[in-house]
Design an enzyme around this catalytic site. Sequence first.
Site, PDB file in Angstrom:
ATOM      1  N   ASP A  28     -17.227 -53.788  85.770  1.00 21.22           N
ATOM      2  CA  ASP A  28     -16.157 -53.665  86.754  1.00 21.22           C
ATOM      3  C   ASP A  28     -16.154 -54.950  87.562  1.00 21.22           C
ATOM      4  OD1 ASP A  28     -14.511 -53.141  88.910  1.00 21.22           O
ATOM      5  OD2 ASP A  28     -15.329 -51.161  89.334  1.00 21.22           O
ATOM      6  N   HIS A  40      -7.039 -48.777  88.565  1.00 24.25           N
ATOM      7  CA  HIS A  40      -7.970 -49.876  88.321  1.00 24.25           C
ATOM      8  C   HIS A  40      -8.578 -49.712  86.942  1.00 24.25           C
ATOM      9  CE1 HIS A  40     -10.838 -53.014  89.102  1.00 24.25           C
ATOM     10  NE2 HIS A  40     -11.875 -52.205  89.076  1.00 24.25           N
ATOM     11  N   CYS A  87      -6.936 -56.838  86.796  1.00 21.59           N
ATOM     12  CA  CYS A  87      -8.088 -56.081  86.316  1.00 21.59           C
ATOM     13  C   CYS A  87      -7.934 -55.645  84.861  1.00 21.59           C
ATOM     14  CB  CYS A  87      -8.384 -54.877  87.208  1.00 21.59           C
ATOM     15  SG  CYS A  87      -6.992 -53.777  87.464  1.00 21.59           S
ATOM     16  N   GLN A 128     -13.886 -60.275  89.750  1.00 19.67           N
ATOM     17  CA  GLN A 128     -12.461 -60.265  90.039  1.00 19.67           C
ATOM     18  C   GLN A 128     -12.253 -60.662  91.486  1.00 19.67           C
ATOM     19  OE1 GLN A 128     -10.248 -56.868  88.776  1.00 19.67           O
ATOM     20  NE2 GLN A 128      -8.392 -57.527  89.812  1.00 19.67           N
TER      21      GLN A 128
END
Length: 245
Positions: free
Chosen positions: A197, A182, A111, A103
């Site tokens: 992640d 997040h 996200c 990201q």
Amino acid sequence: MAQPSSSSPSASAPAAAGERWPALESTPEVFNQFMWSLGVPEDDLEFHDVYGLDADAVSMVPQPVLAVILCFPDPPQDASYPPKQPLFSGGKETGDQVYFIKQIESLGNACGTVALLHAVGNASSEVSLVENSCLDLFFKSTSSMDPYERAVFLEKDDAMARAHSLAASTGITELNDVVDEHYVCFVAVNGTLYELDGMKDGPIKHGPSSSISLLQDVVPVIKAIMCSIPNSINFNLMVLSREGK
């Protein structure tokens, strides 16, 4: 579990990036409509809420679970999250097995979309995407790219950005560039539990797992994350399950 309304990789995301990639509300309704609009058949996969981490709540979740998505508060600078697990930096073979996207800053509050792509991208053997749909074209185009190249491709994908913005507008919470949550995704690939992640350098291994035990295997990891951010109740958990199976 409490239900936060939106997500962000960073409260300092540029305004332009926030406008193109506004935060997604963390509800199955928003994620289902978003996913189905991108090319996942409605009768194949569906997101469901998880209402607790105790055995009874976990047992109520439709099986098999193909992915778990956690929305949680951005941890403070001194928080112990993420758990001290080694980041995956292995060879090409395992890298090809786990679909992972970085990201980058220009993706703003994307996200939620990154987590959805991680979920569906690692469940490709369980779903037949609509041919030439947004997801079908995206995964075909990025299959041989590295995580950073996939991020750049996503940032320039106007069709995906429009679908993301539409999904963000369907939530009941007012859109805001400055948000405090997040998204991360958990999947089981070839018998191993991975935490995905996009803000990290790569997948994080958490031991053995499968679609039969994925949610149960994720519970202790999520509890550790919650313990590392003790002053918040804004956690929300969803699973991606195979429908009618």
